[in-house]
Design a protein around this motif. Structure first.
Motif, PDB file in Angstrom:
ATOM      1  N   ALA A  62      12.679 -26.586 -30.843  1.00  0.00           N
ATOM      2  CA  ALA A  62      12.382 -25.587 -29.808  1.00  0.00           C
ATOM      3  C   ALA A  62      12.483 -26.156 -28.395  1.00  0.00           C
ATOM      4  CB  ALA A  62      10.991 -25.007 -30.038  1.00  0.00           C
ATOM      5  N   THR A  63      12.830 -27.430 -28.262  1.00  0.00           N
ATOM      6  CA  THR A  63      12.852 -28.045 -26.927  1.00  0.00           C
ATOM      7  C   THR A  63      14.149 -27.788 -26.170  1.00  0.00           C
ATOM      8  OG1 THR A  63      13.691 -30.080 -27.891  1.00  0.00           O
ATOM      9  CG2 THR A  63      11.308 -29.953 -27.553  1.00  0.00           C
ATOM     10  N   ALA A  64      15.141 -27.208 -26.841  1.00  0.00           N
ATOM     11  CA  ALA A  64      16.445 -27.061 -26.172  1.00  0.00           C
ATOM     12  C   ALA A  64      17.245 -25.959 -26.855  1.00  0.00           C
ATOM     13  CB  ALA A  64      17.230 -28.383 -26.261  1.00  0.00           C
ATOM     14  N   LEU A 112      19.435 -23.448 -28.800  1.00  0.00           N
ATOM     15  CA  LEU A 112      19.149 -22.250 -29.591  1.00  0.00           C
ATOM     16  C   LEU A 112      17.665 -22.128 -29.900  1.00  0.00           C
ATOM     17  CD1 LEU A 112      22.173 -22.267 -32.104  1.00  0.00           C
ATOM     18  CD2 LEU A 112      21.915 -20.967 -29.987  1.00  0.00           C
ATOM     19  N   ARG A 160      10.577 -33.147 -30.634  1.00  0.00           N
ATOM     20  CA  ARG A 160      10.060 -34.476 -30.279  1.00  0.00           C
ATOM     21  C   ARG A 160       9.637 -34.534 -28.821  1.00  0.00           C
ATOM     22  NH1 ARG A 160      15.201 -37.766 -32.112  1.00  0.00           N
ATOM     23  NH2 ARG A 160      16.008 -35.957 -31.010  1.00  0.00           N
ATOM     24  N   ALA A 194       6.914 -33.476 -33.341  1.00  0.00           N
ATOM     25  CA  ALA A 194       7.235 -34.086 -34.645  1.00  0.00           C
ATOM     26  C   ALA A 194       8.664 -34.580 -34.639  1.00  0.00           C
ATOM     27  CB  ALA A 194       7.045 -33.067 -35.768  1.00  0.00           C
ATOM     28  N   LEU A 238      11.373 -34.898 -37.002  1.00  0.00           N
ATOM     29  CA  LEU A 238      11.637 -34.347 -38.335  1.00  0.00           C
ATOM     30  C   LEU A 238      12.502 -35.253 -39.200  1.00  0.00           C
ATOM     31  CD1 LEU A 238      12.135 -30.585 -37.409  1.00  0.00           C
ATOM     32  CD2 LEU A 238      10.114 -31.682 -38.382  1.00  0.00           C
ATOM     33  N   VAL A 298      17.680 -34.868 -40.654  1.00  0.00           N
ATOM     34  CA  VAL A 298      17.247 -33.653 -39.951  1.00  0.00           C
ATOM     35  C   VAL A 298      18.000 -32.428 -40.488  1.00  0.00           C
ATOM     36  CG1 VAL A 298      17.082 -32.487 -37.698  1.00  0.00           C
ATOM     37  CG2 VAL A 298      16.605 -34.934 -37.870  1.00  0.00           C
ATOM     38  N   SER A 305      22.925 -22.961 -39.675  1.00  0.00           N
ATOM     39  CA  SER A 305      24.049 -23.714 -40.210  1.00  0.00           C
ATOM     40  C   SER A 305      25.111 -23.767 -39.114  1.00  0.00           C
ATOM     41  CB  SER A 305      24.553 -23.026 -41.486  1.00  0.00           C
ATOM     42  OG  SER A 305      25.558 -23.794 -42.077  1.00  0.00           O
ATOM     43  N   PHE A 325      26.555 -30.982 -27.692  1.00  0.00           N
ATOM     44  CA  PHE A 325      27.739 -31.838 -27.530  1.00  0.00           C
ATOM     45  C   PHE A 325      27.413 -33.125 -26.760  1.00  0.00           C
ATOM     46  CE2 PHE A 325      29.414 -27.607 -28.407  1.00  0.00           C
ATOM     47  CZ  PHE A 325      30.211 -27.899 -29.502  1.00  0.00           C
TER      48      PHE A 325
HETATM   49  N1  NAP Z   1      25.753 -25.780 -30.034  1.00  0.00           N
HETATM   50  C1  NAP Z   1      26.691 -25.517 -30.933  1.00  0.00           C
HETATM   51  O1  NAP Z   1      27.900 -25.426 -30.630  1.00  0.00           O
HETATM   52  C2  NAP Z   1      26.279 -25.255 -32.369  1.00  0.00           C
HETATM   53  C3  NAP Z   1      27.209 -24.622 -33.204  1.00  0.00           C
HETATM   54  C4  NAP Z   1      26.849 -24.376 -34.537  1.00  0.00           C
HETATM   55  C5  NAP Z   1      25.615 -24.745 -35.002  1.00  0.00           C
HETATM   56  N2  NAP Z   1      24.730 -25.371 -34.168  1.00  0.00           N
HETATM   57  C6  NAP Z   1      23.419 -25.759 -34.722  1.00  0.00           C
HETATM   58  O2  NAP Z   1      22.417 -25.142 -33.956  1.00  0.00           O
HETATM   59  C7  NAP Z   1      21.193 -25.882 -34.082  1.00  0.00           C
HETATM   60  C8  NAP Z   1      20.571 -26.064 -32.711  1.00  0.00           C
HETATM   61  O3  NAP Z   1      21.439 -26.873 -31.936  1.00  0.00           O
HETATM   62  P1  NAP Z   1      21.655 -26.663 -30.384  1.00  0.00           P
HETATM   63  O4  NAP Z   1      23.054 -26.247 -30.190  1.00  0.00           O
HETATM   64  O5  NAP Z   1      20.574 -25.827 -29.812  1.00  0.00           O
HETATM   65  O6  NAP Z   1      21.539 -28.183 -29.898  1.00  0.00           O
HETATM   66  P2  NAP Z   1      20.528 -28.906 -28.888  1.00  0.00           P
HETATM   67  O7  NAP Z   1      20.498 -28.187 -27.597  1.00  0.00           O
HETATM   68  O8  NAP Z   1      20.963 -30.327 -28.899  1.00  0.00           O
HETATM   69  O9  NAP Z   1      19.114 -28.769 -29.610  1.00  0.00           O
HETATM   70  C9  NAP Z   1      18.813 -29.470 -30.791  1.00  0.00           C
HETATM   71  C10 NAP Z   1      17.337 -29.386 -31.103  1.00  0.00           C
HETATM   72  O10 NAP Z   1      17.099 -30.138 -32.314  1.00  0.00           O
HETATM   73  C11 NAP Z   1      15.963 -30.944 -32.117  1.00  0.00           C
HETATM   74  N3  NAP Z   1      15.991 -32.179 -32.883  1.00  0.00           N
HETATM   75  C12 NAP Z   1      17.003 -33.066 -33.003  1.00  0.00           C
HETATM   76  N4  NAP Z   1      16.611 -34.126 -33.715  1.00  0.00           N
HETATM   77  C13 NAP Z   1      15.317 -33.923 -34.046  1.00  0.00           C
HETATM   78  C14 NAP Z   1      14.338 -34.668 -34.749  1.00  0.00           C
HETATM   79  N5  NAP Z   1      14.594 -35.890 -35.267  1.00  0.00           N
HETATM   80  N6  NAP Z   1      13.093 -34.148 -34.905  1.00  0.00           N
HETATM   81  C15 NAP Z   1      12.798 -32.950 -34.371  1.00  0.00           C
HETATM   82  N7  NAP Z   1      13.687 -32.187 -33.701  1.00  0.00           N
HETATM   83  C16 NAP Z   1      14.923 -32.677 -33.523  1.00  0.00           C
HETATM   84  C17 NAP Z   1      15.967 -31.267 -30.618  1.00  0.00           C
HETATM   85  O11 NAP Z   1      14.640 -31.518 -30.193  1.00  0.00           O
HETATM   86  P3  NAP Z   1      14.087 -32.941 -29.679  1.00  0.00           P
HETATM   87  O12 NAP Z   1      15.260 -33.760 -29.235  1.00  0.00           O
HETATM   88  O13 NAP Z   1      13.138 -32.623 -28.575  1.00  0.00           O
HETATM   89  O14 NAP Z   1      13.390 -33.497 -30.868  1.00  0.00           O
HETATM   90  C18 NAP Z   1      16.484 -29.978 -30.009  1.00  0.00           C
HETATM   91  O15 NAP Z   1      15.410 -29.115 -29.736  1.00  0.00           O
HETATM   92  C19 NAP Z   1      21.573 -27.192 -34.773  1.00  0.00           C
HETATM   93  O16 NAP Z   1      21.214 -27.109 -36.136  1.00  0.00           O
HETATM   94  C20 NAP Z   1      23.095 -27.240 -34.642  1.00  0.00           C
HETATM   95  O17 NAP Z   1      23.695 -27.970 -35.689  1.00  0.00           O
HETATM   96  C21 NAP Z   1      25.041 -25.629 -32.854  1.00  0.00           C
END
Ligand code: NAP
Length: 281
Positions: A21-23, A25, A45, A71, A73, A122, A150, A202
């Protein structure tokens, strides 16, 4: 027997646990659920970001209950602590959004295990473990929902994203089977399969701090905003859709490609005709 009761899960008045929830989606899920939810549990985290998001939501929605849980994860012990707290405090979670995830862009042979291991933990283990730990609570609160984030990457084997794409293939497959098992209990399970979305994904996926200009290389008609992705995901979950590809053109391409024999897809990917490879700055 795998046949349904009438399932009427609604986000209205829900208690939702959102991982990541920190960034990106994850924080967008929190923002879109805040006006309708009774309670949100924000997990990640980066504690400061959780606090900032919680404070701004509280300001706009004073009656919303908010909990922030720091946490990592990738650690089994922290997943267990998180679920113990939910159960000990009897937090009536009826929506689990397994959103936390990360990628690693580059060839497998040049990948560092220190980046592969947390990605597997994760994207695959934590998603599965949290679902397992919280299922008794979701069952008790039924009708409930599980939204697993996914990716469209899960539909194809992707060179230079080999492990990431495989983790997402797992998420989509797991979600499909789980929804069949849980349908009789009034628990909706949906896999959200977005294409490229401009988030921090990215930056995290780029190696050695390199920024990946994937969004610039993606045809705009295939990309989606976080707002649209989250809106479509929540609608899809309430309608009990098995999967949501929140971009009509991408959805058409994916569905069309699935009618093709696999050797054709393999060759298309090999020739680079498939999903675009990210370019390093
Ligand atoms: N962006 C895209 O193009 C895209 C496309 C398809 C699917 N997705 C999926 O969408 C989901 C969200 O990604 P996003 O695009 O929003 O990326 P993001 O902005 O990088 O956000 C990722 C989130 O995952 C958390 N996270 C990562 N490692 C973690 C850990 N060890 N423990 C707890 N939390 C953790 C991060 O929180 P902390 O770092 O604060 O822990 C952050 O809140 C992911 O499953 C990604 O695979 C993204």
């Amino acid at each position: 027997m795998i046949q349904g009761l009438s399932r009427k899960f609604s986000t209205m008045g829900c208690t939702a646990l959102i991982t990541g929830a920190t960034a990106g989606l994850g924080s967008e899920f929190a923002k879109q659920l805040a006006p309708v939810a009774a309670r949100l549990i924000l997990v990640g985290r980066r504690e400061e970001r959780l606090g900032e998001l919680s404070a701004s939501l509280k300001k706009s929605f004073p009656s919303l209950r908010l909990d922030t849980l720091k946490a990592d994860l990738s650690l089994s012990s922290e997943r267990l602590n998180l679920s113990s707290r939910i159960i000990r405090e009897q937090i009536p979670v009826n929506l689990l959004i397994n959103n936390a995830g990360l990628g690693d862009l580059g060839t497998f042979d040049t990948a560092e295990w220190e980046r592969i291991a947390p990605m597997l933990e994760v994207n695959v283990t934590a998603l599965t473990h949290l679902t397992h730990l919280l299922l008794p609570m979701l069952r008790a609160q039924s009708p409930s929902g599980i939204l697993n984030v996914s990716s469209v990457a899960g539909f194809y084997p992707l060179p230079e994203m080999a492990v990431y794409a495989a983790t997402k293939a797992y998420v989509t497959s797991f979600s499909e089977a789980l929804r069949m098992e849980l349908a009789p209990e009034g628990i909706n399970v949906t896999a959200l399969c977005p294409g490229p979305v401009p988030t921090e994904f990215f930056d995290v996926a780029g190696r050695n701090g390199e920024t990946i200009r994937a969004m610039e290389r993606t045809h705009p008609s295939l990309a989606s905003t976080p707002e649209l992705v989250v809106r479509q995901a929540l609608i899809g979950l309430e309608r009990d859709k098995p999967g949501v590809i929140p971009n009509p053109l991408l959805a058409l391409l994916v569905r069309g490609s699935r009618l093709l024999p696999f050797p054709v897809i393999r060759e298309a990917i090999r020739l680079g005709v498939g999903p675009k490879r990210p370019q390093k700055v």
